[in-house]
Design a protein around this motif. Structure first.
Motif, PDB file in Angstrom:
ATOM      1  N   MET A  82       0.790  -1.324   0.025  1.00 14.59           N
ATOM      2  CA  MET A  82      -0.040  -0.236   0.028  1.00 14.59           C
ATOM      3  C   MET A  82       0.974   0.818  -0.219  1.00 14.59           C
ATOM      4  SD  MET A  82      -3.111  -0.893  -0.496  1.00 14.59           S
ATOM      5  CE  MET A  82      -3.923   0.329   0.553  1.00 14.59           C
ATOM      6  N   GLU A  83       2.135   1.454   0.749  1.00  8.08           N
ATOM      7  CA  GLU A  83       2.761   2.358   0.843  1.00  8.08           C
ATOM      8  C   GLU A  83       3.193   2.294  -0.959  1.00  8.08           C
ATOM      9  OE1 GLU A  83       4.455  -0.830   1.773  1.00  8.08           O
ATOM     10  OE2 GLU A  83       3.632  -0.325   3.862  1.00  8.08           O
ATOM     11  N   ILE A  84       3.393   2.105  -1.920  1.00  3.27           N
ATOM     12  CA  ILE A  84       4.004   2.534  -3.757  1.00  3.27           C
ATOM     13  C   ILE A  84       2.708   3.093  -3.806  1.00  3.27           C
ATOM     14  CG2 ILE A  84       2.348   0.739  -4.246  1.00  3.27           C
ATOM     15  CD1 ILE A  84       6.242   1.898  -5.514  1.00  3.27           C
ATOM     16  N   LEU A  85       1.589   2.970  -3.642  1.00  4.64           N
ATOM     17  CA  LEU A  85       0.564   4.233  -3.868  1.00  4.64           C
ATOM     18  C   LEU A  85       0.454   5.407  -3.630  1.00  4.64           C
ATOM     19  CD1 LEU A  85      -2.959   2.167  -2.564  1.00  4.64           C
ATOM     20  CD2 LEU A  85      -2.230   3.124  -5.066  1.00  4.64           C
ATOM     21  N   VAL A  86       1.746   5.864  -2.384  1.00  2.00           N
ATOM     22  CA  VAL A  86       1.769   7.310  -1.856  1.00  2.00           C
ATOM     23  C   VAL A  86       2.762   7.907  -3.454  1.00  2.00           C
ATOM     24  CG1 VAL A  86       3.383   8.816  -0.615  1.00  2.00           C
ATOM     25  CG2 VAL A  86       1.621   6.708   0.184  1.00  2.00           C
ATOM     26  N   ILE A  87       3.239   6.767  -4.248  1.00  2.00           N
ATOM     27  CA  ILE A  87       4.083   7.434  -5.061  1.00  2.00           C
ATOM     28  C   ILE A  87       3.394   7.007  -6.583  1.00  2.00           C
ATOM     29  CG2 ILE A  87       6.078   6.983  -6.521  1.00  2.00           C
ATOM     30  CD1 ILE A  87       7.860   5.498  -3.475  1.00  2.00           C
ATOM     31  N   LEU A  88       2.401   6.368  -6.431  1.00  2.00           N
ATOM     32  CA  LEU A  88       1.996   5.786  -8.361  1.00  2.00           C
ATOM     33  C   LEU A  88       0.865   6.849  -8.378  1.00  2.00           C
ATOM     34  CD1 LEU A  88       1.780   2.131  -8.523  1.00  2.00           C
ATOM     35  CD2 LEU A  88       3.345   3.246  -9.080  1.00  2.00           C
ATOM     36  N   VAL A  89      -0.345   7.350  -7.147  1.00  2.00           N
ATOM     37  CA  VAL A  89      -1.069   8.061  -7.569  1.00  2.00           C
ATOM     38  C   VAL A  89      -0.667   9.315  -7.878  1.00  2.00           C
ATOM     39  CG1 VAL A  89      -3.034   9.485  -6.415  1.00  2.00           C
ATOM     40  CG2 VAL A  89      -2.544   7.808  -6.128  1.00  2.00           C
ATOM     41  N   PRO A  90       0.484  10.152  -6.993  1.00  2.00           N
ATOM     42  CA  PRO A  90       0.871  11.474  -7.847  1.00  2.00           C
ATOM     43  C   PRO A  90       1.589  11.066  -8.718  1.00  2.00           C
ATOM     44  CG  PRO A  90       1.768  11.373  -5.619  1.00  2.00           C
ATOM     45  CD  PRO A  90       0.963   9.841  -6.372  1.00  2.00           C
ATOM     46  N   LEU A  91       1.798  10.888  -9.280  1.00  4.13           N
ATOM     47  CA  LEU A  91       2.619  10.039 -10.879  1.00  4.13           C
ATOM     48  C   LEU A  91       1.388  10.074 -11.366  1.00  4.13           C
ATOM     49  CD1 LEU A  91       5.944   9.568 -12.217  1.00  4.13           C
ATOM     50  CD2 LEU A  91       4.431   7.541 -11.959  1.00  4.13           C
ATOM     51  N   ALA A  92       1.081   9.322 -11.957  1.00  7.94           N
ATOM     52  CA  ALA A  92      -0.333   9.275 -12.872  1.00  7.94           C
ATOM     53  C   ALA A  92      -1.050  10.612 -12.551  1.00  7.94           C
ATOM     54  CB  ALA A  92      -1.262   8.264 -11.842  1.00  7.94           C
ATOM     55  N   LEU A  93      -1.455  11.299 -11.201  1.00  8.55           N
ATOM     56  CA  LEU A  93      -1.827  13.132 -12.113  1.00  8.55           C
ATOM     57  C   LEU A  93      -0.243  13.795 -12.648  1.00  8.55           C
ATOM     58  CD1 LEU A  93      -3.504  13.178  -8.289  1.00  8.55           C
ATOM     59  CD2 LEU A  93      -5.001  12.959 -10.085  1.00  8.55           C
ATOM     60  N   MET A  94       0.395  13.354 -12.687  1.00  7.81           N
ATOM     61  CA  MET A  94       1.000  14.076 -12.904  1.00  7.81           C
ATOM     62  C   MET A  94       1.345  14.209 -14.412  1.00  7.81           C
ATOM     63  SD  MET A  94       4.333  15.244 -10.598  1.00  7.81           S
ATOM     64  CE  MET A  94       4.593  13.356 -10.275  1.00  7.81           C
ATOM     65  N   LEU A  95       0.885  12.847 -14.167  1.00 11.99           N
ATOM     66  CA  LEU A  95       1.554  12.520 -15.748  1.00 11.99           C
ATOM     67  C   LEU A  95      -0.052  12.808 -17.150  1.00 11.99           C
ATOM     68  CD1 LEU A  95       2.843   8.551 -15.843  1.00 11.99           C
ATOM     69  CD2 LEU A  95       3.793  10.497 -17.048  1.00 11.99           C
ATOM     70  N   GLY A  96      -1.007  12.239 -15.753  1.00  8.39           N
ATOM     71  CA  GLY A  96      -2.270  13.318 -17.193  1.00  8.39           C
ATOM     72  C   GLY A  96      -2.510  14.298 -17.028  1.00  8.39           C
ATOM     73  N   GLY A  97      -1.873  15.159 -16.186  1.00  3.92           N
ATOM     74  CA  GLY A  97      -1.853  16.670 -16.322  1.00  3.92           C
ATOM     75  C   GLY A  97      -0.903  16.871 -17.349  1.00  3.92           C
ATOM     76  N   ALA A  98      -0.302  16.243 -17.076  1.00  2.40           N
ATOM     77  CA  ALA A  98       0.867  16.537 -18.936  1.00  2.40           C
ATOM     78  C   ALA A  98       0.479  16.624 -20.082  1.00  2.40           C
ATOM     79  CB  ALA A  98       1.808  15.708 -18.652  1.00  2.40           C
ATOM     80  N   GLY A  99      -0.189  14.900 -19.832  1.00  2.60           N
ATOM     81  CA  GLY A  99      -1.118  15.242 -21.009  1.00  2.60           C
ATOM     82  C   GLY A  99      -2.032  15.726 -21.681  1.00  2.60           C
ATOM     83  N   LEU A 100      -2.878  16.284 -20.795  1.00  2.00           N
ATOM     84  CA  LEU A 100      -3.815  17.269 -21.109  1.00  2.00           C
ATOM     85  C   LEU A 100      -3.011  18.609 -21.422  1.00  2.00           C
ATOM     86  CD1 LEU A 100      -6.752  18.311 -20.374  1.00  2.00           C
ATOM     87  CD2 LEU A 100      -6.046  19.342 -18.419  1.00  2.00           C
ATOM     88  N   VAL A 101      -1.735  19.223 -20.469  1.00  2.00           N
ATOM     89  CA  VAL A 101      -1.231  20.351 -21.071  1.00  2.00           C
ATOM     90  C   VAL A 101      -1.065  20.207 -22.729  1.00  2.00           C
ATOM     91  CG1 VAL A 101       0.675  21.927 -20.581  1.00  2.00           C
ATOM     92  CG2 VAL A 101      -1.024  21.221 -19.053  1.00  2.00           C
ATOM     93  N   ALA A 102      -0.383  19.075 -22.589  1.00  2.00           N
ATOM     94  CA  ALA A 102       0.097  18.705 -24.161  1.00  2.00           C
ATOM     95  C   ALA A 102      -1.352  18.757 -25.268  1.00  2.00           C
ATOM     96  CB  ALA A 102       0.692  17.400 -24.648  1.00  2.00           C
ATOM     97  N   PHE A 103      -2.346  18.710 -24.828  1.00  2.00           N
ATOM     98  CA  PHE A 103      -3.719  18.648 -25.936  1.00  2.00           C
ATOM     99  C   PHE A 103      -4.187  20.097 -26.456  1.00  2.00           C
ATOM    100  CE2 PHE A 103      -8.293  18.160 -26.545  1.00  2.00           C
ATOM    101  CZ  PHE A 103      -8.289  17.693 -26.963  1.00  2.00           C
TER     102      PHE A 103
END
Length: 55
Positions: free
Chosen positions: A1-22
């Motif tokens: 469960m500790e890995i979610l601390v890293i994966l959730v913000p990482l997924a949000l940042m990648l999604g935001g980067a994709g939205l900014v690029a679009f």
């Protein structure tokens, strides 16, 4: 469960980067002429070249 601390913000940042690029591609006019490239790809005639100038 500790890995979610890293994966959730990482997924949000990648999604935001994709939205900014679009949004950047929308504002820069990447989608203005969707039919032009498609028709040029299937057009039968070759582009006309200018006749040489006679002197």
């Amino acid at each position: 469960m500790e890995i979610l601390v890293i994966l959730v913000p990482l997924a949000l940042m990648l999604g935001g980067a994709g939205l900014v690029a679009f949004l950047w591609s929308l504002r820069s006019g990447q989608y203005d002429d969707l039919d032009g490239a498609a028709w040029r790809a299937i057009a039968d005639e070759e582009p006309q070249q200018e006749a040489p100038v006679k002197r």
